[in-house]
Design a protein around this motif. Structure first.
Motif, PDB file in Angstrom:
ATOM      1  N   ALA A 260      -5.271   4.724  -8.037  1.00  0.00           N
ATOM      2  CA  ALA A 260      -5.449   4.143  -7.010  1.00  0.00           C
ATOM      3  C   ALA A 260      -5.091   2.617  -7.370  1.00  0.00           C
ATOM      4  O   ALA A 260      -5.376   2.216  -8.578  1.00  0.00           O
ATOM      5  CB  ALA A 260      -6.822   4.195  -6.387  1.00  0.00           C
ATOM      6  N   ARG A 261      -4.511   1.900  -6.573  1.00  0.00           N
ATOM      7  CA  ARG A 261      -4.107   0.485  -6.830  1.00  0.00           C
ATOM      8  C   ARG A 261      -4.424  -0.324  -5.598  1.00  0.00           C
ATOM      9  O   ARG A 261      -4.539   0.188  -4.408  1.00  0.00           O
ATOM     10  CB  ARG A 261      -2.737   0.105  -7.212  1.00  0.00           C
ATOM     11  N   VAL A 262      -4.809  -1.510  -5.853  1.00  0.00           N
ATOM     12  CA  VAL A 262      -5.324  -2.258  -4.772  1.00  0.00           C
ATOM     13  C   VAL A 262      -4.387  -3.584  -4.496  1.00  0.00           C
ATOM     14  O   VAL A 262      -3.965  -4.151  -5.525  1.00  0.00           O
ATOM     15  CB  VAL A 262      -6.914  -3.038  -4.957  1.00  0.00           C
ATOM     16  N   VAL A 263      -3.908  -3.707  -3.227  1.00  0.00           N
ATOM     17  CA  VAL A 263      -2.893  -4.940  -2.785  1.00  0.00           C
ATOM     18  C   VAL A 263      -3.663  -5.935  -2.162  1.00  0.00           C
ATOM     19  O   VAL A 263      -4.252  -5.663  -1.216  1.00  0.00           O
ATOM     20  CB  VAL A 263      -1.559  -4.223  -2.237  1.00  0.00           C
ATOM     21  N   PHE A 264      -3.680  -7.200  -2.587  1.00  0.00           N
ATOM     22  CA  PHE A 264      -4.338  -8.277  -1.844  1.00  0.00           C
ATOM     23  C   PHE A 264      -3.294  -9.034  -1.208  1.00  0.00           C
ATOM     24  O   PHE A 264      -2.123  -9.318  -1.680  1.00  0.00           O
ATOM     25  CB  PHE A 264      -5.130  -9.309  -2.993  1.00  0.00           C
ATOM     26  N   GLY A 265      -3.561  -9.490  -0.084  1.00  0.00           N
ATOM     27  CA  GLY A 265      -2.796 -10.175   1.037  1.00  0.00           C
ATOM     28  C   GLY A 265      -3.117 -11.663   0.781  1.00  0.00           C
ATOM     29  O   GLY A 265      -3.794 -12.073   0.167  1.00  0.00           O
ATOM     30  N   PRO A 266      -1.906 -12.389   1.194  1.00  0.00           N
ATOM     31  CA  PRO A 266      -0.901 -11.915   2.195  1.00  0.00           C
ATOM     32  C   PRO A 266       0.399 -11.310   0.972  1.00  0.00           C
ATOM     33  O   PRO A 266       0.820 -12.097  -0.068  1.00  0.00           O
ATOM     34  CB  PRO A 266      -0.054 -13.274   2.713  1.00  0.00           C
ATOM     35  N   ASP A 267       0.795 -10.041   1.408  1.00  0.00           N
ATOM     36  CA  ASP A 267       1.676  -9.217   0.555  1.00  0.00           C
ATOM     37  C   ASP A 267       2.174  -8.188   1.236  1.00  0.00           C
ATOM     38  O   ASP A 267       1.644  -7.842   2.314  1.00  0.00           O
ATOM     39  CB  ASP A 267       0.982  -8.800  -0.847  1.00  0.00           C
ATOM     40  N   LEU A 268       3.230  -7.414   0.708  1.00  0.00           N
ATOM     41  CA  LEU A 268       3.703  -6.201   1.303  1.00  0.00           C
ATOM     42  C   LEU A 268       3.509  -5.133   0.678  1.00  0.00           C
ATOM     43  O   LEU A 268       3.832  -4.980  -0.520  1.00  0.00           O
ATOM     44  CB  LEU A 268       5.329  -6.564   1.519  1.00  0.00           C
ATOM     45  N   VAL A 269       2.813  -4.215   1.339  1.00  0.00           N
ATOM     46  CA  VAL A 269       2.299  -2.832   0.621  1.00  0.00           C
ATOM     47  C   VAL A 269       3.637  -1.878   0.616  1.00  0.00           C
ATOM     48  O   VAL A 269       4.116  -1.657   2.004  1.00  0.00           O
ATOM     49  CB  VAL A 269       1.334  -2.371   1.157  1.00  0.00           C
ATOM     50  N   VAL A 270       4.271  -1.480  -0.369  1.00  0.00           N
ATOM     51  CA  VAL A 270       5.056  -0.406  -0.173  1.00  0.00           C
ATOM     52  C   VAL A 270       4.710   0.981  -0.901  1.00  0.00           C
ATOM     53  O   VAL A 270       4.101   0.676  -2.234  1.00  0.00           O
ATOM     54  CB  VAL A 270       6.436  -1.164  -1.018  1.00  0.00           C
ATOM     55  N   LEU A 271       4.858   1.891  -0.177  1.00  0.00           N
ATOM     56  CA  LEU A 271       4.379   3.077  -0.421  1.00  0.00           C
ATOM     57  C   LEU A 271       5.411   3.654  -1.384  1.00  0.00           C
ATOM     58  O   LEU A 271       6.446   3.908  -1.046  1.00  0.00           O
ATOM     59  CB  LEU A 271       3.983   3.963   0.521  1.00  0.00           C
ATOM     60  N   ASP A 272       4.976   4.215  -2.718  1.00  0.00           N
ATOM     61  CA  ASP A 272       5.936   5.124  -3.445  1.00  0.00           C
ATOM     62  C   ASP A 272       5.857   6.624  -2.604  1.00  0.00           C
ATOM     63  O   ASP A 272       5.017   6.996  -1.859  1.00  0.00           O
ATOM     64  CB  ASP A 272       5.440   5.346  -4.792  1.00  0.00           C
ATOM     65  N   PRO A 273       6.817   7.506  -3.044  1.00  0.00           N
ATOM     66  CA  PRO A 273       7.003   8.486  -2.351  1.00  0.00           C
ATOM     67  C   PRO A 273       5.701   9.591  -2.287  1.00  0.00           C
ATOM     68  O   PRO A 273       5.464  10.368  -1.318  1.00  0.00           O
ATOM     69  CB  PRO A 273       8.026   9.636  -3.169  1.00  0.00           C
ATOM     70  N   HIS A 274       4.621   9.658  -3.590  1.00  0.00           N
ATOM     71  CA  HIS A 274       3.544  10.198  -3.678  1.00  0.00           C
ATOM     72  C   HIS A 274       2.328   9.158  -3.383  1.00  0.00           C
ATOM     73  O   HIS A 274       1.158   9.775  -3.757  1.00  0.00           O
ATOM     74  CB  HIS A 274       3.326  10.935  -5.076  1.00  0.00           C
ATOM     75  N   GLU A 275       2.321   8.338  -2.512  1.00  0.00           N
ATOM     76  CA  GLU A 275       1.071   7.320  -2.436  1.00  0.00           C
ATOM     77  C   GLU A 275       0.845   7.504  -0.880  1.00  0.00           C
ATOM     78  O   GLU A 275       1.627   8.038  -0.004  1.00  0.00           O
ATOM     79  CB  GLU A 275       1.544   5.899  -2.691  1.00  0.00           C
ATOM     80  N   ASN A 276      -0.164   7.189  -0.691  1.00  0.00           N
ATOM     81  CA  ASN A 276      -0.949   7.150   0.667  1.00  0.00           C
ATOM     82  C   ASN A 276      -2.061   6.073   0.677  1.00  0.00           C
ATOM     83  O   ASN A 276      -2.495   5.653  -0.119  1.00  0.00           O
ATOM     84  CB  ASN A 276      -1.260   8.485   1.106  1.00  0.00           C
ATOM     85  N   PHE A 277      -2.296   5.607   1.881  1.00  0.00           N
ATOM     86  CA  PHE A 277      -3.052   4.661   2.308  1.00  0.00           C
ATOM     87  C   PHE A 277      -4.616   5.254   2.233  1.00  0.00           C
ATOM     88  O   PHE A 277      -4.665   6.355   2.880  1.00  0.00           O
ATOM     89  CB  PHE A 277      -2.974   3.912   3.663  1.00  0.00           C
ATOM     90  N   ASN A 278      -5.621   4.265   1.867  1.00  0.00           N
ATOM     91  CA  ASN A 278      -7.199   4.868   2.033  1.00  0.00           C
ATOM     92  C   ASN A 278      -7.413   4.347   3.146  1.00  0.00           C
ATOM     93  O   ASN A 278      -7.718   3.135   3.368  1.00  0.00           O
ATOM     94  CB  ASN A 278      -7.577   4.223   0.819  1.00  0.00           C
ATOM     95  N   VAL A 279      -7.799   5.219   4.290  1.00  0.00           N
ATOM     96  CA  VAL A 279      -8.451   4.982   5.525  1.00  0.00           C
ATOM     97  C   VAL A 279      -9.858   4.667   5.661  1.00  0.00           C
ATOM     98  O   VAL A 279     -10.587   5.680   5.090  1.00  0.00           O
ATOM     99  CB  VAL A 279      -8.055   6.044   6.363  1.00  0.00           C
ATOM    100  N   LEU A 280     -10.405   3.393   6.071  1.00  0.00           N
ATOM    101  CA  LEU A 280     -11.480   3.014   6.128  1.00  0.00           C
ATOM    102  C   LEU A 280     -12.197   3.439   7.628  1.00  0.00           C
ATOM    103  O   LEU A 280     -11.233   3.198   8.470  1.00  0.00           O
ATOM    104  CB  LEU A 280     -11.798   1.750   5.689  1.00  0.00           C
ATOM    105  N   SER A 281     -13.430   4.175   7.612  1.00  0.00           N
ATOM    106  CA  SER A 281     -13.934   4.398   8.898  1.00  0.00           C
ATOM    107  C   SER A 281     -15.302   3.251   8.817  1.00  0.00           C
ATOM    108  O   SER A 281     -16.409   3.591   8.122  1.00  0.00           O
ATOM    109  CB  SER A 281     -14.440   5.727   8.922  1.00  0.00           C
ATOM    110  N   LEU A 282     -15.194   2.562   9.550  1.00  0.00           N
ATOM    111  CA  LEU A 282     -16.048   1.308   9.658  1.00  0.00           C
ATOM    112  C   LEU A 282     -16.952   1.357  10.853  1.00  0.00           C
ATOM    113  O   LEU A 282     -16.241   1.922  12.047  1.00  0.00           O
ATOM    114  CB  LEU A 282     -15.492   0.354   9.610  1.00  0.00           C
ATOM    115  N   SER A 283     -18.233   0.814  11.025  1.00  0.00           N
ATOM    116  CA  SER A 283     -18.889   0.933  12.096  1.00  0.00           C
ATOM    117  C   SER A 283     -18.769  -0.417  12.880  1.00  0.00           C
ATOM    118  O   SER A 283     -18.214  -1.465  12.418  1.00  0.00           O
ATOM    119  CB  SER A 283     -20.463   0.949  11.679  1.00  0.00           C
TER     120      SER A 283
END
Length: 813
Positions: free
Chosen positions: A490-513
């Motif tokens: 896993a890698r973390v991208v800090f903003g402001p920046d453009l996140v570019v997904l490689d073919p085998h990458e996906n976003f970590n989805v957070l479920s917040l209250s």
């Protein structure tokens, strides 16, 4: 006994029946016939039958004049026989004889008919009623035989013959023919034996007279052939065609302009259709299926490529695979991916030979025009994809299966072993990207934060181009975690920046209250806000005296992370629901603290109590300034109490009354102050208004004074200007009238001069013409006198010698 006398005129006759002998005799005039008592008048007087020249009549039941019964006076009737009588002496009808089709006994006009005249190239169709013996002019006939006489001739009818019809010739012009059918077996005019039902064509130009056993089926028009059309012919039986080629039943071929300019199909041939010339231009081609071989037969299952410029006819059995196609024009940024379906030797773009096997794939690059070979199957056009900065596509190698991302800025053209790869995302991730990074109820405060991160170029309509590289604009002071499920990193991208997904990458989805009070999984997001931010919540507590309260609190929070440190960055996402986690921890501390104190004390010192409960105290007894959650480095820097409401109704009512009284007192004080201020402002405004009125009246009077002065000046100007204008107009009128009178006098004088000159000219012309006429008349008279004098002189000279000769006596000789 009474007697009857019958007067019979010349060329009239009567039929008299002898009642004693029962014999009917014919009496011919002129005579006066006295009928005896035993005589009876059967018919007459009737006129003789007179046949004009060129006519005939048919007599039924004639007498046999060559076989008299008694002394040439009694004759027998030949019942059922007929006799043809031509032009000759008028004759009477014997008893029993009759003329068929006669109108009446005295009118023979309908029975006498004109002899049939057969014109040249025409004929008369005859049939035998009875058996006929052979004569010098005709062969023997059997009853029912049919034959035909050709003109020109005049037909003399015979009683044994019957005229079936008059036959007109069929005019066969160039480019036409007649199709005939044999009614029965016979030998035609050319000596060819024809079977019953046989059909054939007559192409001889001119008048053709069909035989009695020939039936005209139809007149056939020739097909006109040009270099642009041909005829598709099919053989109905085995035969030899007009060009001497043997044909078998079912065989098909083309007749072209090179063979003949016009073509009349034979009866054994069937015209399937008319084939048009196929023209291929310079950049056109076609693939012909089942092409014609060298032996003239179609090669079934084969395919032939034909390139332009070229013209040809599709032979029977041949057909286009996909019609006429244009050559594939490739630009400099285009290429074709072609696949071989047969084995063949190919020539590459650099001129070298390459052996291709079925299944081989290769690229043909532009700029060029390309016509595919028949051995090539699948053809796919590819165009270079222009990629701007931060744009990209996913590409998969079909041989190795490797997938990679191609990023811009560049223009990328897929290679032969590459294809576009469609990257799939979960439906939740798709929705989160479409909404800018988070989805949830519209009432949630953080939803508005994601509007600025929406990327319209990622979605066209409602669908995402799955071959395009997935990007996300990470907002400022936010973090996005991306997980590689192949490398399991896993890698973390800090903003402001453009996140570019490689073919085998996906976003970590957070479920917040979210919400008040907090509800789990109310907000789905891929973006973690690092803060400073605040979290609001409602906490329900119970004091030591069992007073239940609802406290609305707001907490300032932020994440402390060491960028570049993978462990510190990973801790940010170690707690999936950091909001719920923080709210639960704070609520637990507040409830524990409030449960140990009574409501009255808590009501007076609620802020201090909650702050001390949340932040705790250090060794010196002072309240800490922040609290840190070591699980994810979340820091609470401050907490505020927004409201405290008792849950108990009685307590809520008491607090509400006290609050209302305080509000009422404060309201009345503010109302009195506002009333006093309003009165003062009103008096000031009234004074300003009166002052402004006086100023306005002063300005109005000054404006009225100026108006009156301007009206007086305008009246003076108007009166003087009108008088001046009238005087000037009168002077101009008089001037114009004078000038007009002068001009009129000049014109009249000029007109008088012109008239006089014209009259003088006319008289001069007339006099000159009269003089000329008299001169010419005199010249003609002079010429006439001269001519007359010359004639007289010549006549005198001519007659003088002649008279002298007569005087000497030579005139008699």
């Amino acid at each position: 006994m009474s007697r009857k006398i019958i007067g019979i005129l010349p060329n009239y006759y009567v039929h008299v029946l002898d009642l004693n002998t029962n014999i009917t005799t014919v009496e011919i005039g002129p005579q006066n016939l006295v009928l005896q008592d035993n005589h009876s008048l059967e018919a007459g007087p009737l006129p003789f039958v007179t046949i004009p020249p060129g006519h005939y009549c048919r007599v039924e039941h004639p007498i046999d004049i060559n076989k008299p019964i008694v002394d040439g006076k009694l004759y027998e009737l030949r019942f059922g026989h007929r006799e043809i009588r031509l032009h000759g002496d008028p004759f009477p009808l014997f008893p029993g004889e009759r003329l068929p089709e006669s109108g009446s006994a005295t009118d023979y006009s309908r029975a006498i008919k004109r002899l049939p005249t057969i014109k040249a190239d025409h004929g008369i169709h005859l049939s035998a009623l009875v058996d006929m013996e052979e004569t010098d002019t005709a062969p023997a006939r059997k009853a029912g035989d049919e034959w035909q006489l050709r003109g020109p001739l005049t037909y003399l009818p015979k009683p044994e013959e019957q005229v079936v019809k008059m036959v007109s010739p069929i005019i066969i012009t160039p480019g036409h023919a007649v199709r005939l059918r044999a009614r029965q077996a016979f030998t035609d005019a050319k000596g060819i034996y024809r079977c019953t039902g046989e059909e054939w064509l007559v192409r001889d130009i001119g008048a053709y007279l069909p035989d009695v056993y020939e039936e005209v089926v139809e007149e056939v028009d020739a097909y006109t052939l040009t270099p642009n059309n041909a005829l598709h012919i099919r053989a109905n039986c085995n035969f030899t065609d007009q060009f001497g080629r043997g044909r078998r039943i079912g065989e098909e071929w083309l007749v072209k302009y090179d063979d003949t300019e016009s073509y009349i199909p034979d009866v054994t041939e069937e015209v399937v259709n008319e084939v048009q010339l196929t023209v291929l231009s310079h950049h056109q081609y076609c693939v012909v299926v089942n092409p014609l071989g060298d032996d003239g037969r179609p090669r079934l299952g084969c395919r032939e490529l034909r390139k332009g410029p070229k013209t040809f006819f599709l032979h029977p059995g041949e057909k286009f695979e996909r019609g006429i196609q244009d050559a594939i024009i490739l630009e400099s940024d285009e290429a074709l991916l072609v696949t071989a379906q047969e084995e063949f030797d190919d020539i590459t773009e650099d001129g070298s030979k390459v052996h291709r096997t079925p299944g081989d794939r290769w690229m043909i690059h532009g700029p060029t025009d390309y016509i595919p070979r028949t051995e090539i199957g699948n053809i796919q056009r590819r165009k270079a994809t222009p990629l701007n900065e931060n744009e990209g596509i996913y590409v998969r190698n079909v041989q190795s299966g490797q997938v990679r991302a191609i990023l811009g800025p560049q223009s990328y053209l897929l290679q032969a072993a590459e294809e576009l790869y469609e990257k799939e995302l979960t439906p939740l991730a798709e929705e989160i990207l479409k909404e800018g990074g988070g989805v949830g109820d519209a009432s949630i405060r953080k939803i508005a934060y994601f509007d600025g991160a929406k990327d319209p170029s990622l979605f066209k309509g409602n669908k995402r181009d799955k071959t395009r590289v997935v990007t996300y604009r990470c907002p400022s002071n936010c973090a996005v975690q991306v997980y590689n499920y192949i490398e399991k990193t896993a890698r973390v991208v800090f903003g402001p920046d453009l996140v570019v997904l490689d073919p085998h990458e996906n976003f970590n989805v957070l479920s917040l209250s979210a919400g008040k009070p907090k509800k789990e999984n109310a907000l789905k997001t891929i973006c973690l806000m690092l803060g400073p931010d605040f979290i609001s919540d409602h906490i329900t507590v119970e004091a030591s005296d069992h007073a239940r309260l609802k406290i609305a609190v707001s907490m300032n929070n932020e994440f402390r992370v060491e960028r570049g440190n993978p462990e510190s960055e990973a801790m940010l996402f170690s707690v999936p629901d950091f909001i719920g986690f923080a709210c639960r921890e704070v609520a637990s501390k507040v409830r524990g603290k409030v449960a140990s104190i009574p409501f009255e004390q808590f009501h007076k010192h609620s802020a201090d109590i909650i702050t001390a409960a949340v932040f705790g105290k250090n060794a010196d007894g002072e309240v800490n300034k922040e609290v840190i959650f070591t699980a994810n480095n979340l820091v609470i820097t401050n907490i505020y109490i927004q409201s405290i409401e008792p849950i108990d109704h009685h307590m809520r009512d008491s607090l509400s009354k006290s609050v209302q009284m305080a509000i009422e007192i404060s309201t009345k004080s503010i109302e009195r102050s506002a009333q006093h201020e309003a009165q003062r402002t009103e008096q000031k405004a009234k004074g300003e208004l009166e002052r402004q009125k006086l100023q306005n009246e002063k300005e109005a009077e000054e404006a009225r004074k100026e108006l009156l002065e301007l009206q007086a000046v305008a009246a003076a100007v108007e009166s003087s200007g009108q008088a001046k204008a009238e005087a000037q107009a009168q002077a101009e009128r008089l001037l114009i009238e004078g000038q007009s009178a002068i001009e009129l006098a000049k014109l009249k004088a000029e007109a008088t001069r012109i008239e006089m000159e014209a009259e003088l000219t006319c008289q001069t012309k007339m006099q000159e013409a009269e003089v000329q006429f008299l001169r010419e008349q005199n010249e003609l008279q002079i010429k006439r006198a001269k001519d007359l004098s010359k004639i007289e002189v010549s006549y005198t000279l001519f007659t003088l010698p002649f008279r002298t000769v007569l005087e000497f006596g030579f005139g008699e000789e």
